[in-house]
Design an enzyme around this catalytic site. Structure first.
Site, PDB file in Angstrom:
ATOM      1  CG  HIS A 107      -0.346   0.019   2.524  1.00  0.00           C
ATOM      2  ND1 HIS A 107       0.178  -1.113   3.115  1.00  0.00           N
ATOM      3  CD2 HIS A 107      -0.117   1.028   3.394  1.00  0.00           C
ATOM      4  CE1 HIS A 107       0.679  -0.791   4.299  1.00  0.00           C
ATOM      5  NE2 HIS A 107       0.514   0.500   4.490  1.00  0.00           N
ATOM      6  CG  ASP A 108       2.104   3.535   3.102  1.00  0.00           C
ATOM      7  OD1 ASP A 108       1.244   4.180   2.462  1.00  0.00           O
ATOM      8  OD2 ASP A 108       2.154   3.520   4.348  1.00  0.00           O
ATOM      9  CE  LYS A 111       3.731   6.656   3.964  1.00  0.00           C
ATOM     10  NZ  LYS A 111       3.543   6.168   5.336  1.00  0.00           N
ATOM     11  CG  ASP A 189      -3.276   1.981   7.331  1.00  0.00           C
ATOM     12  OD1 ASP A 189      -2.190   1.510   7.707  1.00  0.00           O
ATOM     13  OD2 ASP A 189      -3.407   3.126   6.858  1.00  0.00           O
TER      14      ASP A 189
HETATM   15 FE   FE2 Z   1      -0.412   5.319   2.914  1.00  0.00          FE
END
Ligand code: FE2
Length: 250
Positions: A107-108, A111, A189
């Protein structure tokens, strides 16, 4: 002149020929069946190996993202475990949806495109800095855009910060416009964020986290997903979190 014993002998010979042919035919069919079983077994082994490779690749990518942030630890793995449990409780056949776990784990991934100075800034963020961080959802989707086996996982990556009431990002989707897996993810989350220590606050218990999450039903979260979450006990989430912490694949 043909006698009846000639006819009997001829009939017997024909019968024996027919039996031999039938036996040969049966042996051939058995060989085909054995070949088919063997190719099925080989195909299944190949498919399993491919799935394992996919999963290992996804884990490696997810770990690469998490290696930057000492605080989150195995956040992605825990969220994946919580998310799959909630998805199952919501009636989703997760075995049929392998990309769901991949999306949770990745999901991240966007980043990687956000500078450390902003991502780990201890002070409050300016509006520009907030936009730079919020951009990780779109950056992540762009990273996965051309990976065929992650096309559905990409939707989770893009929409994991949408909110049920339409005030999330990046597309301000609302309600069922948000992919179901992303709605499930949002609850998982938040559950992990609240139950692990972060630089800006201490963790709370699963029971306290539940109270806070329930308050977000219908605004941040899909009420149907919350209903599924409600069928799972705090002890179950604690066990799932613990099993991720004690595993060595992170
Ligand atoms: Fe996120």
């Amino acid at each position: 002149m043909r006698t009846s014993s000639d006819t009997v002998a001829e009939l017997r010979a024909r019968l024996e020929r027919a039996e031999r042919e039938a036996a040969a035919h049966q042996r051939q069919l058995e060989r085909y069946a054995a070949d088919l079983r063997e190719s099925y077994r080989r195909e299944r082994a190949r498919a399993q190996q491919l799935r394992r490779s996919y999963k290992a690749t996804v884990r490696a990518l997810s770990n690469a993202v998490e290696a930057r942030d000492a605080y989150t630890g195995k956040h992605a793995e825990r969220v994946a475990a919580y998310g799959l449990a909630i998805a199952r409780a919501a009636g989703i056949d997760v075995a049929d949806e392998p990309q769901m776990e991949f999306g949770f784990l990745l999901h991240d991934i966007g980043k990687v495109g956000v500078p450390d100075a902003i991502l780990f800034k201890p002070a409050p963020l300016s509006e520009d800095e907030f936009h730079a961080i919020a951009g990780h959802a779109e950056i992540g989707a762009a990273i996965l855009r051309h990976v065929d086996f992650l096309d559905e996982a990409m939707l989770i990556v893009r929409h994991h910060h949408e909110r049920w009431d339409g005030s999330g990002y990046p597309d301000r989707l609302a309600g069922e416009q948000i992919p179901l897996a992303a709605r499930v993810f949002a609850v998982a989350d938040t559950l992990d964020a609240l139950t692990t220590d972060r630089p800006y606050r201490e963790k709370v218990s699963f029971a306290e986290a539940r109270q806070e999450i329930l308050r977000g039903s219908g605004t941040q979260f899909d009420p149907a997903v919350i209903a599924a979450y409600e069928t799972i006990g705090d002890d179950m989430f604690a066990r799932l979190g613990e099993s991720v912490r004690s595993s060595d694949n992170g």
